[in-house]
Write a protein that holds these residues in place. Structure first.
Motif, PDB file in Angstrom:
ATOM      1  N   ALA A 156       0.777  -1.236  -0.002  1.00  0.00           N
ATOM      2  CA  ALA A 156      -0.096   0.088   0.002  1.00  0.00           C
ATOM      3  C   ALA A 156       0.859   1.229   0.046  1.00  0.00           C
ATOM      4  N   LEU A 157       2.197   0.812   0.433  1.00  0.00           N
ATOM      5  CA  LEU A 157       3.032   2.376   0.419  1.00  0.00           C
ATOM      6  C   LEU A 157       4.202   2.376  -0.817  1.00  0.00           C
ATOM      7  N   GLU A 158       3.563   1.546  -1.791  1.00  0.00           N
ATOM      8  CA  GLU A 158       4.574   1.763  -2.838  1.00  0.00           C
ATOM      9  C   GLU A 158       5.371   2.537  -3.527  1.00  0.00           C
ATOM     10  N   ASP A 159       4.633   3.894  -3.284  1.00  0.00           N
ATOM     11  CA  ASP A 159       5.094   5.336  -3.768  1.00  0.00           C
ATOM     12  C   ASP A 159       5.913   5.796  -2.812  1.00  0.00           C
ATOM     13  N   ILE A 160       6.261   5.189  -1.629  1.00  0.00           N
ATOM     14  CA  ILE A 160       7.393   5.900  -0.844  1.00  0.00           C
ATOM     15  C   ILE A 160       8.630   5.043  -0.850  1.00  0.00           C
ATOM     16  N   GLU A 161       9.650   5.359  -1.487  1.00  0.00           N
ATOM     17  CA  GLU A 161      10.926   4.979  -2.026  1.00  0.00           C
ATOM     18  C   GLU A 161      11.744   4.542  -0.688  1.00  0.00           C
ATOM     19  N   ASP A 162      11.858   5.098   0.422  1.00  0.00           N
ATOM     20  CA  ASP A 162      12.697   5.177   1.347  1.00  0.00           C
ATOM     21  C   ASP A 162      12.283   3.884   2.202  1.00  0.00           C
ATOM     22  N   SER A 163      13.121   2.636   1.869  1.00  0.00           N
ATOM     23  CA  SER A 163      12.842   1.434   2.449  1.00  0.00           C
ATOM     24  C   SER A 163      13.126   1.550   4.262  1.00  0.00           C
ATOM     25  N   GLU A 164      14.041   2.482   4.593  1.00  0.00           N
ATOM     26  CA  GLU A 164      14.398   2.496   5.765  1.00  0.00           C
ATOM     27  C   GLU A 164      13.090   2.825   6.606  1.00  0.00           C
ATOM     28  N   LEU A 165      12.615   4.060   6.202  1.00  0.00           N
ATOM     29  CA  LEU A 165      11.368   4.499   7.003  1.00  0.00           C
ATOM     30  C   LEU A 165      10.123   3.955   6.998  1.00  0.00           C
ATOM     31  N   LYS A 166       9.736   3.125   5.899  1.00  0.00           N
ATOM     32  CA  LYS A 166       9.059   1.986   5.600  1.00  0.00           C
ATOM     33  C   LYS A 166       9.082   1.016   6.829  1.00  0.00           C
ATOM     34  N   TYR A 167      10.099   0.550   6.855  1.00  0.00           N
ATOM     35  CA  TYR A 167      10.151  -0.551   8.097  1.00  0.00           C
ATOM     36  C   TYR A 167      10.083  -0.141   9.485  1.00  0.00           C
ATOM     37  N   TYR A 168      10.477   1.066   9.840  1.00  0.00           N
ATOM     38  CA  TYR A 168      10.030   1.790  10.955  1.00  0.00           C
ATOM     39  C   TYR A 168       8.262   1.862  11.137  1.00  0.00           C
ATOM     40  N   ILE A 169       7.809   2.440   9.837  1.00  0.00           N
ATOM     41  CA  ILE A 169       6.305   2.677  10.054  1.00  0.00           C
ATOM     42  C   ILE A 169       5.642   1.119   9.938  1.00  0.00           C
ATOM     43  N   CYS A 170       6.170   0.331   9.251  1.00  0.00           N
ATOM     44  CA  CYS A 170       5.296  -0.900   9.088  1.00  0.00           C
ATOM     45  C   CYS A 170       5.664  -2.352  10.079  1.00  0.00           C
ATOM     46  N   CYS A 171       6.992  -2.321  10.501  1.00  0.00           N
ATOM     47  CA  CYS A 171       7.549  -3.499  11.069  1.00  0.00           C
ATOM     48  C   CYS A 171       8.053  -3.307  12.515  1.00  0.00           C
ATOM     49  N   TYR A 172       8.660  -2.038  12.833  1.00  0.00           N
ATOM     50  CA  TYR A 172       9.307  -1.706  14.068  1.00  0.00           C
ATOM     51  C   TYR A 172       8.339  -2.378  15.177  1.00  0.00           C
ATOM     52  N   GLY A 173       7.129  -1.794  15.242  1.00  0.00           N
ATOM     53  CA  GLY A 173       6.424  -2.213  16.605  1.00  0.00           C
ATOM     54  C   GLY A 173       5.847  -3.488  16.654  1.00  0.00           C
ATOM     55  N   ASP A 174       6.430  -4.383  15.684  1.00  0.00           N
ATOM     56  CA  ASP A 174       6.183  -5.741  16.230  1.00  0.00           C
ATOM     57  C   ASP A 174       6.947  -6.311  17.247  1.00  0.00           C
ATOM     58  N   TYR A 175       8.048  -5.636  17.502  1.00  0.00           N
ATOM     59  CA  TYR A 175       9.056  -6.057  18.690  1.00  0.00           C
ATOM     60  C   TYR A 175       8.162  -5.895  19.912  1.00  0.00           C
ATOM     61  N   GLU A 176       7.890  -4.674  20.085  1.00  0.00           N
ATOM     62  CA  GLU A 176       6.957  -4.736  21.357  1.00  0.00           C
ATOM     63  C   GLU A 176       5.818  -5.259  21.277  1.00  0.00           C
ATOM     64  N   GLY A 177       4.995  -5.396  20.188  1.00  0.00           N
ATOM     65  CA  GLY A 177       3.896  -6.185  19.826  1.00  0.00           C
ATOM     66  C   GLY A 177       3.792  -7.459  20.415  1.00  0.00           C
ATOM     67  N   ALA A 178       4.842  -8.259  20.005  1.00  0.00           N
ATOM     68  CA  ALA A 178       4.828  -9.497  20.445  1.00  0.00           C
ATOM     69  C   ALA A 178       4.595  -9.840  21.976  1.00  0.00           C
ATOM     70  N   LYS A 179       4.922  -8.429  22.889  1.00  0.00           N
ATOM     71  CA  LYS A 179       4.860  -9.070  24.091  1.00  0.00           C
ATOM     72  C   LYS A 179       3.345  -9.160  24.517  1.00  0.00           C
ATOM     73  N   ALA A 180       2.612  -8.808  23.646  1.00  0.00           N
ATOM     74  CA  ALA A 180       1.010  -8.751  23.885  1.00  0.00           C
ATOM     75  C   ALA A 180       0.597 -10.234  24.275  1.00  0.00           C
ATOM     76  N   HIS A 181       1.274 -11.144  23.728  1.00  0.00           N
ATOM     77  CA  HIS A 181       0.993 -12.407  23.496  1.00  0.00           C
ATOM     78  C   HIS A 181       1.357 -12.884  25.200  1.00  0.00           C
ATOM     79  N   ASN A 182       2.562 -12.631  25.559  1.00  0.00           N
ATOM     80  CA  ASN A 182       2.949 -12.980  26.896  1.00  0.00           C
ATOM     81  C   ASN A 182       3.963 -11.913  26.956  1.00  0.00           C
ATOM     82  N   GLU A 183       4.470 -11.547  28.341  1.00  0.00           N
ATOM     83  CA  GLU A 183       5.303 -10.606  28.542  1.00  0.00           C
ATOM     84  C   GLU A 183       6.620 -11.444  28.564  1.00  0.00           C
ATOM     85  N   SER A 184       6.644 -12.824  28.668  1.00  0.00           N
ATOM     86  CA  SER A 184       7.940 -13.472  28.492  1.00  0.00           C
ATOM     87  C   SER A 184       8.326 -13.634  26.898  1.00  0.00           C
TER      88      SER A 184
END
Length: 286
Positions: A215-243
């Motif tokens: 959906a963001l194919e018009d944004i060429e900056d791959s690093e910023l796309k990573y922080y927008i789309c992916c970075y939250g997955d690290y903290e998001g994983a803890k929603a399943h269990n804090e461990s």
């Protein structure tokens, strides 16, 4: 080792219409996030708050093609209830709402207020991903790329921790999560995922496509796309269990053919070694 593939590729997945309640979705996914970001800036970098508000407001006004006369259409006191930082910056709020309505391609007028409307999946995804991009770009313009990314990472992590649903489902084991995510559904997801248990307490999954990135194919900056789309997955994983701790490499946002992720249950094993690329290339093919 057994692997399960779920979902199916759909060439026109982003054009599939979905029904949303625009104001409810914008409030949940965008207004609350920006209110939190303004508070984070006020606490950590108060010297840039005014410039950030002015920079972001200007960008949103410049990018919107339509004028939805927000002040005439909406009861802003009601919309901003519980969002004190946005109440202090009404011009920014008006610009953001107008921008989101424009991205969603909503009709002019008020006939859709309080109702569900049909929008494309592409428009829906862009309506909350592009504001994130604009938030990050405003920081980049003010403090520089390196400092902006570091600040945004801290904010994103704190935001997810602060807004975690207290009533969410907690998994006693990653095996339970794996079993739930591996079940066949009547209507296959448009997200294609290969998954399996590497060992006790280690659940691996590979995303073979990403609608968010598409959906963001018009944004060429791959690093910023990573922080927008992916970075939250690290903290998001803890929603399943804090461990649970997640490791992630080879993201689609950064130009790789897939995303590789492992959820590690640290109650079982604190070895967070991520399998090499060769493992992910062959995953599910043998």
């Amino acid at each position: 080792m057994n692997f399960v593939r779920t979902g199916e590729l759909r060439p026109n997945a982003l054009e599939v219409p979905i029904e949303i309640s625009p104001l409810e979705e914008i409030d949940r996914l965008t207004l609350k996030r920006l209110n939190h970001l303004l508070g984070f800036i006020k606490e950590r970098k108060p010297e840039i708050l005014r410039e950030f508000v002015e920079e972001l407001t200007g960008e949103l006004l410049n990018q919107a093609k339509e004028d939805y006369a927000i002040r005439d259409v909406l009861d802003l006191d009601d919309v901003l209830s519980g969002l004190p930082l946005l109440q202090e910056h009404v011009d920014l709020t008006v610009a953001l709402l107008n921008y989101c309505f424009d991205v969603l391609q909503l009709p002019q007028g008020t006939e859709w207020l309080g109702k569900k409307v049909s929008v494309s999946t592409r428009a829906d995804l862009r309506s909350f991903l592009l504001p994130r991009y604009n938030n990050l770009m405003a920081l980049v313009d003010i403090v520089g790329r390196e400092d902006a990314i570091a600040f945004y990472k801290r904010f994103f992590t704190q935001y997810l921790a602060d807004t975690r649903d207290p009533d969410r489902k907690i998994y006693d084991s990653l095996e339970d999560l794996y079993e739930e995510r591996s079940r066949e559904t009547e209507e296959p997801s448009a997200w294609v995922v290969v998954r399996g248990m590497l060992s006790d307490g280690k659940y691996a999954f590979r995303n073979d496509n990403c609608l968010w990135v598409d959906a963001l194919e018009d944004i060429e900056d791959s690093e910023l796309k990573y922080y927008i789309c992916c970075y939250g997955d690290y903290e998001g994983a803890k929603a399943h269990n804090e461990s649970i701790v997640m490791t992630m490499e080879h993201t689609i946002a950064e130009g790789n053919p897939y995303c590789s992720r492992v959820l590690h249950d640290t109650r079982v094993d604190w070895n967070l070694r991520h399998p090499p690329k060769e493992f992910w290339d062959k995953m599910g093919k043998t």
